[in-house]
Scaffold this motif. Sequence first.
Motif, PDB file in Angstrom:
ATOM      1  N   ALA A   1      22.153   8.205 -65.733  1.00  0.00           N
ATOM      2  CA  ALA A   1      22.845   7.520 -64.163  1.00  0.00           C
ATOM      3  C   ALA A   1      22.174   6.316 -63.961  1.00  0.00           C
ATOM      4  O   ALA A   1      20.762   6.271 -63.716  1.00  0.00           O
ATOM      5  CB  ALA A   1      22.586   8.629 -62.847  1.00  0.00           C
ATOM      6  N   THR A   2      22.701   5.274 -63.941  1.00  0.00           N
ATOM      7  CA  THR A   2      22.140   4.163 -63.632  1.00  0.00           C
ATOM      8  C   THR A   2      23.226   3.405 -62.588  1.00  0.00           C
ATOM      9  O   THR A   2      24.450   3.346 -62.730  1.00  0.00           O
ATOM     10  CB  THR A   2      21.934   3.221 -64.798  1.00  0.00           C
ATOM     11  N   SER A   3      22.646   2.362 -61.854  1.00  0.00           N
ATOM     12  CA  SER A   3      23.726   1.564 -61.256  1.00  0.00           C
ATOM     13  C   SER A   3      23.723   0.202 -61.698  1.00  0.00           C
ATOM     14  O   SER A   3      24.294  -0.910 -61.158  1.00  0.00           O
ATOM     15  CB  SER A   3      23.216   1.391 -59.690  1.00  0.00           C
ATOM     16  N   LYS A   4      22.850  -0.073 -62.982  1.00  0.00           N
ATOM     17  CA  LYS A   4      22.733  -1.396 -63.289  1.00  0.00           C
ATOM     18  C   LYS A   4      23.621  -2.016 -64.268  1.00  0.00           C
ATOM     19  O   LYS A   4      23.761  -3.024 -64.768  1.00  0.00           O
ATOM     20  CB  LYS A   4      21.233  -1.564 -63.886  1.00  0.00           C
ATOM     21  N   ILE A   5      24.116  -0.936 -65.268  1.00  0.00           N
ATOM     22  CA  ILE A   5      25.048  -1.315 -66.124  1.00  0.00           C
ATOM     23  C   ILE A   5      26.375  -0.394 -66.107  1.00  0.00           C
ATOM     24  O   ILE A   5      26.117   0.882 -65.442  1.00  0.00           O
ATOM     25  CB  ILE A   5      24.811  -1.397 -67.527  1.00  0.00           C
TER      26      ILE A   5
ATOM     27  N   ILE B   1       5.887   2.638 -53.343  1.00  0.00           N
ATOM     28  CA  ILE B   1       6.908   2.421 -52.151  1.00  0.00           C
ATOM     29  C   ILE B   1       7.395   1.109 -51.918  1.00  0.00           C
ATOM     30  O   ILE B   1       6.538  -0.151 -52.372  1.00  0.00           O
ATOM     31  CB  ILE B   1       5.636   2.666 -50.880  1.00  0.00           C
ATOM     32  N   ASP B   2       8.376   1.184 -51.612  1.00  0.00           N
ATOM     33  CA  ASP B   2       9.065  -0.550 -51.897  1.00  0.00           C
ATOM     34  C   ASP B   2       9.949  -0.538 -50.369  1.00  0.00           C
ATOM     35  O   ASP B   2      10.490   0.385 -49.651  1.00  0.00           O
ATOM     36  CB  ASP B   2       9.995  -0.670 -53.056  1.00  0.00           C
ATOM     37  N   ASN B   3      10.436  -1.988 -50.094  1.00  0.00           N
ATOM     38  CA  ASN B   3      11.191  -2.075 -49.135  1.00  0.00           C
ATOM     39  C   ASN B   3      12.583  -2.624 -49.589  1.00  0.00           C
ATOM     40  O   ASN B   3      13.116  -3.613 -48.997  1.00  0.00           O
ATOM     41  CB  ASN B   3      10.579  -3.067 -47.949  1.00  0.00           C
TER      42      ASN B   3
ATOM     43  N   GLU C   1       9.252  -1.094 -61.647  1.00  0.00           N
ATOM     44  CA  GLU C   1      10.479  -1.982 -62.197  1.00  0.00           C
ATOM     45  C   GLU C   1      11.521  -1.421 -61.253  1.00  0.00           C
ATOM     46  O   GLU C   1      12.472  -2.518 -60.972  1.00  0.00           O
ATOM     47  CB  GLU C   1      10.484  -1.735 -63.501  1.00  0.00           C
ATOM     48  N   ASN C   2      11.586  -0.262 -61.034  1.00  0.00           N
ATOM     49  CA  ASN C   2      12.714   0.217 -60.081  1.00  0.00           C
ATOM     50  C   ASN C   2      12.793  -0.550 -58.878  1.00  0.00           C
ATOM     51  O   ASN C   2      13.766  -0.924 -58.433  1.00  0.00           O
ATOM     52  CB  ASN C   2      12.792   1.741 -59.974  1.00  0.00           C
ATOM     53  N   ALA C   3      11.544  -0.452 -58.141  1.00  0.00           N
ATOM     54  CA  ALA C   3      11.180  -1.041 -56.849  1.00  0.00           C
ATOM     55  C   ALA C   3      11.893  -2.882 -57.270  1.00  0.00           C
ATOM     56  O   ALA C   3      12.410  -3.327 -56.239  1.00  0.00           O
ATOM     57  CB  ALA C   3       9.760  -1.023 -56.428  1.00  0.00           C
TER      58      ALA C   3
ATOM     59  N   ASP D   1      13.944  -4.158 -59.327  1.00  0.00           N
ATOM     60  CA  ASP D   1      15.181  -3.989 -59.469  1.00  0.00           C
ATOM     61  C   ASP D   1      15.952  -3.850 -58.184  1.00  0.00           C
ATOM     62  O   ASP D   1      17.274  -4.162 -57.875  1.00  0.00           O
ATOM     63  CB  ASP D   1      15.742  -2.871 -60.482  1.00  0.00           C
ATOM     64  N   ALA D   2      15.287  -3.118 -57.189  1.00  0.00           N
ATOM     65  CA  ALA D   2      15.976  -2.899 -56.070  1.00  0.00           C
ATOM     66  C   ALA D   2      15.864  -4.170 -55.044  1.00  0.00           C
ATOM     67  O   ALA D   2      16.343  -3.974 -53.849  1.00  0.00           O
ATOM     68  CB  ALA D   2      15.464  -1.735 -55.177  1.00  0.00           C
ATOM     69  N   GLY D   3      15.270  -5.101 -55.592  1.00  0.00           N
ATOM     70  CA  GLY D   3      15.026  -6.304 -54.526  1.00  0.00           C
ATOM     71  C   GLY D   3      14.097  -6.185 -53.540  1.00  0.00           C
ATOM     72  O   GLY D   3      14.006  -6.906 -52.699  1.00  0.00           O
TER      73      GLY D   3
ATOM     74  N   LEU E   1      22.284  11.327 -57.361  1.00  0.00           N
ATOM     75  CA  LEU E   1      22.749  11.059 -58.783  1.00  0.00           C
ATOM     76  C   LEU E   1      21.546  10.230 -59.523  1.00  0.00           C
ATOM     77  O   LEU E   1      21.413  10.227 -60.884  1.00  0.00           O
ATOM     78  CB  LEU E   1      23.776   9.871 -58.580  1.00  0.00           C
ATOM     79  N   ALA E   2      20.552   9.607 -58.910  1.00  0.00           N
ATOM     80  CA  ALA E   2      19.591   8.523 -59.687  1.00  0.00           C
ATOM     81  C   ALA E   2      18.768   9.641 -60.473  1.00  0.00           C
ATOM     82  O   ALA E   2      18.155   9.066 -61.402  1.00  0.00           O
ATOM     83  CB  ALA E   2      18.608   8.286 -58.605  1.00  0.00           C
ATOM     84  N   PHE E   3      18.591  11.029 -60.197  1.00  0.00           N
ATOM     85  CA  PHE E   3      17.677  11.914 -61.178  1.00  0.00           C
ATOM     86  C   PHE E   3      18.596  12.517 -62.101  1.00  0.00           C
ATOM     87  O   PHE E   3      18.026  13.409 -62.905  1.00  0.00           O
ATOM     88  CB  PHE E   3      17.151  12.723 -60.197  1.00  0.00           C
TER      89      PHE E   3
ATOM     90  N   GLY F   1      15.490  -2.174 -65.551  1.00  0.00           N
ATOM     91  CA  GLY F   1      15.977  -1.084 -66.303  1.00  0.00           C
ATOM     92  C   GLY F   1      17.408  -1.039 -66.512  1.00  0.00           C
ATOM     93  O   GLY F   1      17.978  -2.044 -66.145  1.00  0.00           O
ATOM     94  N   PHE F   2      18.060  -0.021 -67.172  1.00  0.00           N
ATOM     95  CA  PHE F   2      19.504   0.016 -67.585  1.00  0.00           C
ATOM     96  C   PHE F   2      19.988   1.352 -68.221  1.00  0.00           C
ATOM     97  O   PHE F   2      20.944   1.656 -68.839  1.00  0.00           O
ATOM     98  CB  PHE F   2      19.949  -1.262 -68.247  1.00  0.00           C
ATOM     99  N   ARG F   3      18.876   1.892 -68.716  1.00  0.00           N
ATOM    100  CA  ARG F   3      19.048   3.198 -69.498  1.00  0.00           C
ATOM    101  C   ARG F   3      19.236   4.429 -68.778  1.00  0.00           C
ATOM    102  O   ARG F   3      19.980   5.246 -69.082  1.00  0.00           O
ATOM    103  CB  ARG F   3      17.894   3.534 -70.388  1.00  0.00           C
ATOM    104  N   GLY F   4      18.887   4.246 -67.348  1.00  0.00           N
ATOM    105  CA  GLY F   4      19.095   5.331 -66.399  1.00  0.00           C
ATOM    106  C   GLY F   4      18.598   6.736 -66.823  1.00  0.00           C
ATOM    107  O   GLY F   4      18.923   7.740 -66.807  1.00  0.00           O
ATOM    108  N   GLU F   5      17.422   6.665 -67.433  1.00  0.00           N
ATOM    109  CA  GLU F   5      16.490   7.860 -68.031  1.00  0.00           C
ATOM    110  C   GLU F   5      15.291   8.016 -67.417  1.00  0.00           C
ATOM    111  O   GLU F   5      14.734   9.102 -67.330  1.00  0.00           O
ATOM    112  CB  GLU F   5      16.190   7.377 -69.421  1.00  0.00           C
ATOM    113  N   ALA F   6      14.794   6.855 -66.819  1.00  0.00           N
ATOM    114  CA  ALA F   6      13.451   7.037 -66.081  1.00  0.00           C
ATOM    115  C   ALA F   6      13.381   8.260 -65.288  1.00  0.00           C
ATOM    116  O   ALA F   6      12.583   9.116 -65.489  1.00  0.00           O
ATOM    117  CB  ALA F   6      13.013   5.744 -65.722  1.00  0.00           C
ATOM    118  N   LEU F   7      14.081   8.196 -63.866  1.00  0.00           N
ATOM    119  CA  LEU F   7      14.011   9.194 -63.130  1.00  0.00           C
ATOM    120  C   LEU F   7      14.245  10.507 -63.761  1.00  0.00           C
ATOM    121  O   LEU F   7      13.474  11.464 -63.046  1.00  0.00           O
ATOM    122  CB  LEU F   7      14.792   8.713 -61.898  1.00  0.00           C
ATOM    123  N   ALA F   8      15.117  10.764 -64.327  1.00  0.00           N
ATOM    124  CA  ALA F   8      15.557  12.005 -64.964  1.00  0.00           C
ATOM    125  C   ALA F   8      14.270  12.618 -65.797  1.00  0.00           C
ATOM    126  O   ALA F   8      13.887  13.716 -65.466  1.00  0.00           O
ATOM    127  CB  ALA F   8      16.793  12.093 -65.844  1.00  0.00           C
TER     128      ALA F   8
END
Length: 585
Positions: free
Chosen positions: A72-76, A53-55, A28-30, A32-34, A66-68, A89-96
């Motif tokens: 921390a989220t860049s989405k909201i 792996i994403d492009n 999902e992060n990939a 979201d990253a377009g 910060l992502a971890f 995503g939007f909770r900024g919880e997954a990577l941490a």
Amino acid sequence: MLPDHVANQIAAGEVVQRPASVVKELTENAVDAGATEINLIVKDAGRALIQVIDNGAGMTVTDLRLAFERHATSKIRTTEDIFQIHTKGFRGEALASIAAVAQVEAISKKNSDELGNKLIIEGGTVRDQLPVAAPDGTSLSVKNLFYNVPARRNFLKSNQVELRHIQDEFLRVALAHEQISFKFFHNDAEVYILKAGNFKQRIVQVFGRKIESQLVPISEETEIVKINGFVGKPESAKKQRGEQYFFVNQRFIKSNYLHKAITDAFENLLPNQYVPSYFLFLEIDPSKIDINIHPTKTEIKFEDEYAIYAVLRSAVKHSLGQFNIAPSLDFDQNPDWAFIPSRPQNQSVKVPEIKVDRNYNPFDSKPTQKEIRPMTDLYQSFSEFEIENYHPQTLLSKEEFEFAELNVFQWQNKYLVTQHKGELLVIDQNRAHQLVLFENFKRSGSGNALSQRLLFPTEIPLSETEMNALKNFELDLVKFGFDLEFGTKEISVTAIPTDVQNEQIPAIFSDFLNELEIHDKISFETEISKIIAKNSAIKKGESLLPEQAKHLAQQLLQLDEPNFSPYGKPIFVQISETEITKKLS
Ligand code: ADP
Ligand code: MG
């Protein structure tokens, strides 16, 4: 204050239940990253490695760090943004959370940067960070999941089961994003290679050529929802649930309620217990839905639930009719196919005449179950509208229209009072809820029930006989959304159906065991449903919010047989105007 690594491990318990959860979050992060290409590499059913792996857009060195961090989220940015979510995503919880319970290696490079950066985190602690040469995009490797939480690692199921979950999560993302190419490898073998294409091509790539001729297109656009996709022809229906996919704004969701809209549309086209397949995209204004109610976000709440139900059902019915799958469907002749047009602004509704059945007694031993349903009178009065007033945009079946308008209030914290068919209804809230839950559980018990994993499993001490008795029914319980671990002198309940509260677990299991003692074999679907419903229903004396009261009454009155609780007790009392006039005389 909890130290960060403890807080992260606790949060991880909600987000990361098993390797498949990591697959979901990373893919999902990939998205979201377009990204336009996403590769998933899994080793040992995710125990050893999950790499995505994403492009996509990539991250700067600061963002990568910060992502971890938690939250921390860049989405909201603000609370209001939650109502305008266009990302997965939007909770900024997954990577941490993931980093708290695994060894993570992240490499990311932004297109505009010369060099990428690599970050190594173990158990939430940063071990190393350095610039590296890398392609545009991001690669996230999650190694040795739960290496530092042995209890969780031991709870993982067989490779086959874990891989199945991974595949499910992968397909949910891949089906929702047909314009992205996906590759999925397990232990170096190719599992899926999916080229970008249209939705139909994606379905065919995933499920095989023979599904193509089975797909009936669905397309409907109304003000509240846009529906696109396919349902399987009736002859392709299967006895178990399998290919049932709802996507709301490109997010996979589970909804027993919308599922029912589809099975309703297939009414009479399928033998009992057969489930049609469907792949449906719903687009709804994000401010009209709430994706926030479940930590893993597969359940959402809709503001216009009833209307969406109605539109969905009619759209499917319509396509089945149009593609000659249900040739008997006919606007004029089939009373089932009865829509209520939106009410014309400058025309008042003629009050329907209601025939009161004075002999009706809900306590009769032979219930006249359908008594409460027919609204032919109401429908006839509507059919007098001129044809110009027919707005197919706002299709509501007669029942939905009727129930959407219900006025309900709670009385004595025990009863719901409303009017129906011109009579006053006094509904026992506890029994009503028992029946509604019972019907739900019975339905979901035959397929994938919605389940919630418990942060703190509930332990129940058992004798050896009890343990053995329960063991025989473990699979049935799993179908209902329970997950059990058998110890030597106790079981721990690690997951429960979403409608059940933690506190109810001991009582529910004690009822299971009693039932097993008496009958030594429970007719499971019915008995389990009864027991769970009884224990989790709204109690007498519980105060309800107005919307809850209304929702419960609506759910009850939509049932085909709303008269008696699962234990055979009457659910409501009807009082006619005549009775009241008599008292007043
Ligand atoms: P969320 O997705 O809820 O924002 P995550 O913990 O999943 O939270 O990710 C945190 C942030 O890290 C994201 O908001 C995003 O800015 C960044 N990020 C994560 N994965 C990627 C990726 N594959 N490509 C680019 N940015 C990413
Ligand atoms: Mg995310």
